[in-house]
Design a protein around this motif. Structure first.
Motif, PDB file in Angstrom:
ATOM      1  N   THR A 125       0.834  -1.202   0.000  1.00 41.26           N
ATOM      2  CA  THR A 125       0.000   0.000   0.000  1.00 41.26           C
ATOM      3  C   THR A 125       0.869   1.254   0.000  1.00 41.26           C
ATOM      4  N   CYS A 126       1.870   1.264   0.858  1.00 39.55           N
ATOM      5  CA  CYS A 126       2.750   2.431   0.966  1.00 39.55           C
ATOM      6  C   CYS A 126       3.590   2.614  -0.287  1.00 39.55           C
ATOM      7  N   ASP A 127       4.002   1.518  -0.891  1.00 42.52           N
ATOM      8  CA  ASP A 127       4.742   1.601  -2.144  1.00 42.52           C
ATOM      9  C   ASP A 127       3.858   2.214  -3.234  1.00 42.52           C
ATOM     10  N   LEU A 128       2.610   1.793  -3.292  1.00 44.77           N
ATOM     11  CA  LEU A 128       1.687   2.358  -4.278  1.00 44.77           C
ATOM     12  C   LEU A 128       1.505   3.864  -4.074  1.00 44.77           C
ATOM     13  N   ILE A 129       1.391   4.273  -2.822  1.00 43.99           N
ATOM     14  CA  ILE A 129       1.203   5.701  -2.535  1.00 43.99           C
ATOM     15  C   ILE A 129       2.391   6.507  -3.032  1.00 43.99           C
ATOM     16  N   TRP A 130       3.596   6.081  -2.656  1.00 43.08           N
ATOM     17  CA  TRP A 130       4.785   6.813  -3.083  1.00 43.08           C
ATOM     18  C   TRP A 130       4.935   6.795  -4.597  1.00 43.08           C
ATOM     19  N   THR A 131       4.630   5.670  -5.211  1.00 43.92           N
ATOM     20  CA  THR A 131       4.740   5.568  -6.663  1.00 43.92           C
ATOM     21  C   THR A 131       3.755   6.500  -7.348  1.00 43.92           C
ATOM     22  N   VAL A 140      18.734   4.274  -0.735  1.00 37.31           N
ATOM     23  CA  VAL A 140      18.136   3.766   0.500  1.00 37.31           C
ATOM     24  C   VAL A 140      16.881   4.531   0.906  1.00 37.31           C
ATOM     25  N   ASN A 141      16.753   5.773   0.420  1.00 36.77           N
ATOM     26  CA  ASN A 141      15.559   6.558   0.737  1.00 36.77           C
ATOM     27  C   ASN A 141      14.287   5.900   0.221  1.00 36.77           C
ATOM     28  N   TRP A 142      14.414   5.088  -0.848  1.00 35.61           N
ATOM     29  CA  TRP A 142      13.251   4.357  -1.359  1.00 35.61           C
ATOM     30  C   TRP A 142      12.657   3.501  -0.243  1.00 35.61           C
ATOM     31  N   TYR A 143      13.526   2.885   0.541  1.00 34.36           N
ATOM     32  CA  TYR A 143      13.090   2.010   1.634  1.00 34.36           C
ATOM     33  C   TYR A 143      12.625   2.806   2.848  1.00 34.36           C
ATOM     34  N   THR A 144      13.388   3.835   3.216  1.00 35.87           N
ATOM     35  CA  THR A 144      13.039   4.576   4.429  1.00 35.87           C
ATOM     36  C   THR A 144      11.713   5.316   4.270  1.00 35.87           C
ATOM     37  N   LYS A 145      11.432   5.821   3.071  1.00 31.50           N
ATOM     38  CA  LYS A 145      10.149   6.502   2.835  1.00 31.50           C
ATOM     39  C   LYS A 145       8.983   5.552   3.048  1.00 31.50           C
ATOM     40  N   ARG A 146       9.102   4.364   2.519  1.00 35.03           N
ATOM     41  CA  ARG A 146       8.013   3.394   2.620  1.00 35.03           C
ATOM     42  C   ARG A 146       7.894   2.836   4.025  1.00 35.03           C
ATOM     43  N   ALA A 147       9.012   2.624   4.676  1.00 34.41           N
ATOM     44  CA  ALA A 147       8.974   2.123   6.047  1.00 34.41           C
ATOM     45  C   ALA A 147       8.356   3.153   6.986  1.00 34.41           C
ATOM     46  N   THR A 148       8.718   4.418   6.811  1.00 38.66           N
ATOM     47  CA  THR A 148       8.149   5.477   7.644  1.00 38.66           C
ATOM     48  C   THR A 148       6.655   5.616   7.399  1.00 38.66           C
ATOM     49  N   LEU A 149       6.270   5.585   6.130  1.00 33.47           N
ATOM     50  CA  LEU A 149       4.845   5.694   5.809  1.00 33.47           C
ATOM     51  C   LEU A 149       4.065   4.501   6.340  1.00 33.47           C
ATOM     52  N   ALA A 150       4.683   3.318   6.338  1.00 35.38           N
ATOM     53  CA  ALA A 150       4.012   2.136   6.889  1.00 35.38           C
ATOM     54  C   ALA A 150       3.685   2.342   8.363  1.00 35.38           C
ATOM     55  N   GLY A 151       4.602   2.973   9.097  1.00 34.60           N
ATOM     56  CA  GLY A 151       4.336   3.262  10.506  1.00 34.60           C
ATOM     57  C   GLY A 151       3.198   4.244  10.676  1.00 34.60           C
ATOM     58  N   VAL A 152       3.187   5.291   9.846  1.00 34.73           N
ATOM     59  CA  VAL A 152       2.115   6.285   9.906  1.00 34.73           C
ATOM     60  C   VAL A 152       0.772   5.644   9.536  1.00 34.73           C
ATOM     61  N   TYR A 153       0.783   4.858   8.481  1.00 36.38           N
ATOM     62  CA  TYR A 153      -0.447   4.214   8.021  1.00 36.38           C
ATOM     63  C   TYR A 153      -0.998   3.264   9.084  1.00 36.38           C
ATOM     64  N   SER A 154      -0.136   2.427   9.651  1.00 33.58           N
ATOM     65  CA  SER A 154      -0.579   1.455  10.652  1.00 33.58           C
ATOM     66  C   SER A 154      -1.178   2.145  11.869  1.00 33.58           C
ATOM     67  N   ALA A 155      -0.495   3.197  12.349  1.00 33.83           N
ATOM     68  CA  ALA A 155      -0.989   3.926  13.520  1.00 33.83           C
ATOM     69  C   ALA A 155      -2.329   4.597  13.209  1.00 33.83           C
ATOM     70  N   THR A 156      -2.450   5.140  12.009  1.00 35.68           N
ATOM     71  CA  THR A 156      -3.688   5.830  11.629  1.00 35.68           C
ATOM     72  C   THR A 156      -4.854   4.854  11.518  1.00 35.68           C
ATOM     73  N   VAL A 157      -4.595   3.670  10.972  1.00 36.29           N
ATOM     74  CA  VAL A 157      -5.653   2.658  10.866  1.00 36.29           C
ATOM     75  C   VAL A 157      -6.173   2.285  12.247  1.00 36.29           C
ATOM     76  N   LEU A 158      -5.268   2.049  13.185  1.00 31.51           N
ATOM     77  CA  LEU A 158      -5.678   1.678  14.544  1.00 31.51           C
ATOM     78  C   LEU A 158      -6.490   2.798  15.198  1.00 31.51           C
ATOM     79  N   TYR A 159      -6.065   4.040  14.983  1.00 26.98           N
ATOM     80  CA  TYR A 159      -6.811   5.168  15.533  1.00 26.98           C
ATOM     81  C   TYR A 159      -8.195   5.260  14.882  1.00 26.98           C
ATOM     82  N   TRP A 160      -8.224   5.097  13.570  1.00 20.00           N
ATOM     83  CA  TRP A 160      -9.470   5.171  12.799  1.00 20.00           C
ATOM     84  C   TRP A 160     -10.479   4.127  13.248  1.00 20.00           C
TER      85      TRP A 160
END
Length: 231
Positions: A125-131, A140-160
């Motif tokens: 999902t995060c890869d699709l968003i960045w793409t 390496v930023n390709w990985y760090t961007k997606r990993a960071t967004l995965a954390g944001v996405y996961s936390a937001t889903v739980l809050y939602w």
């Protein structure tokens, strides 16, 4: 009975979402979906070999496709990167017709033997968003961007999932705060990289990071990177 696999997958998924809120992503829901569609369980297993797990992953992928379609239908050029990310995450959550389907999926993918599948789905999902928003990183930023967004996405889903505010206003405010946190970290990183004091110490790590490349866009190749060949 003959039917294209893709058509049968969609029909089984449409039928399953009626049962998942009560039975979860389970064999019971899978079997009920097969009965509703009018196929025997062997045929259903032919298109979803792991049964409810593959069904849940197909549901997640359907949400991703809806998000991408909506992003492509909108003019996002005027938005800043952080606004594009927030918009994409909001579209992804708004693609869910019933939060209980996601809640049941969270339960399924919290099980140790299904956790890798859940992590892979979030990563995709995060890869699709960045793409979709035009990320051109090639290191390496390709990985760090997606990993960071995965954390944001996961936390937001739980809050939602626990948000009862009108139109999920509290969730969108929570999302904005999480993205603000990430942007502050990125600003700090940029300052550290530009520091004349730290620059000599970062030369080695920066060189190594530059050698790490995104994975080739090939079927079945999701997470691993590849080292840049020497010239």
């Amino acid at each position: 009975m003959t039917m294209p696999d893709e058509s049968l997958q969609e029909q089984l998924l449409d039928a399953a979402v009626m049962h998942v809120p009560f039975d979860g992503w389970s064999d019971a829901a899978f079997d009920a979906a097969a009965r509703d569609v009018g196929v025997d369980i062997d045929m259903a297993r032919a298109v979803f070999p792991r049964g409810p797990v593959d069904l849940a992953l197909a549901y997640h992928a359907r949400g991703d496709q809806a998000m991408v379609a909506r992003l492509r239908s909108e003019d996002l050029d005027r938005l800043k990167i952080r606004e594009k990310i927030a918009t994409a995450l909001r579209y992804r959550l708004e693609a869910v017709e019933d939060p209980e389907l996601v809640r049941r999926g969270t339960t399924l993918f919290s099980l140790p033997h299904h956790a890798p599948d859940g992590a892979r789905a979030i990563w995709q999902t995060c890869d699709l968003i960045w793409t979709e928003i035009g990320d051109s990183s090639d290191d390496v930023n390709w990985y760090t961007k997606r990993a960071t967004l995965a954390g944001v996405y996961s936390a937001t889903v739980l809050y939602w999932l626990g948000d009862s505010s009108p139109d999920h206003a509290a969730t969108w405010a929570f999302l904005d705060r999480r993205i603000d946190d990430v942007m502050q970290i990125e600003t700090l990183k940029a300052k550290l990289r530009g520091s004349p004091i730290l620059k000599p110490f970062l030369a080695g790590p920066n060189w190594l990071a530059a050698q790490i490349k995104p994975p080739a866009r090939m079927p079945g190749l999701d997470l691993p990177g590849m080292m840049k060949p020497r010239k």
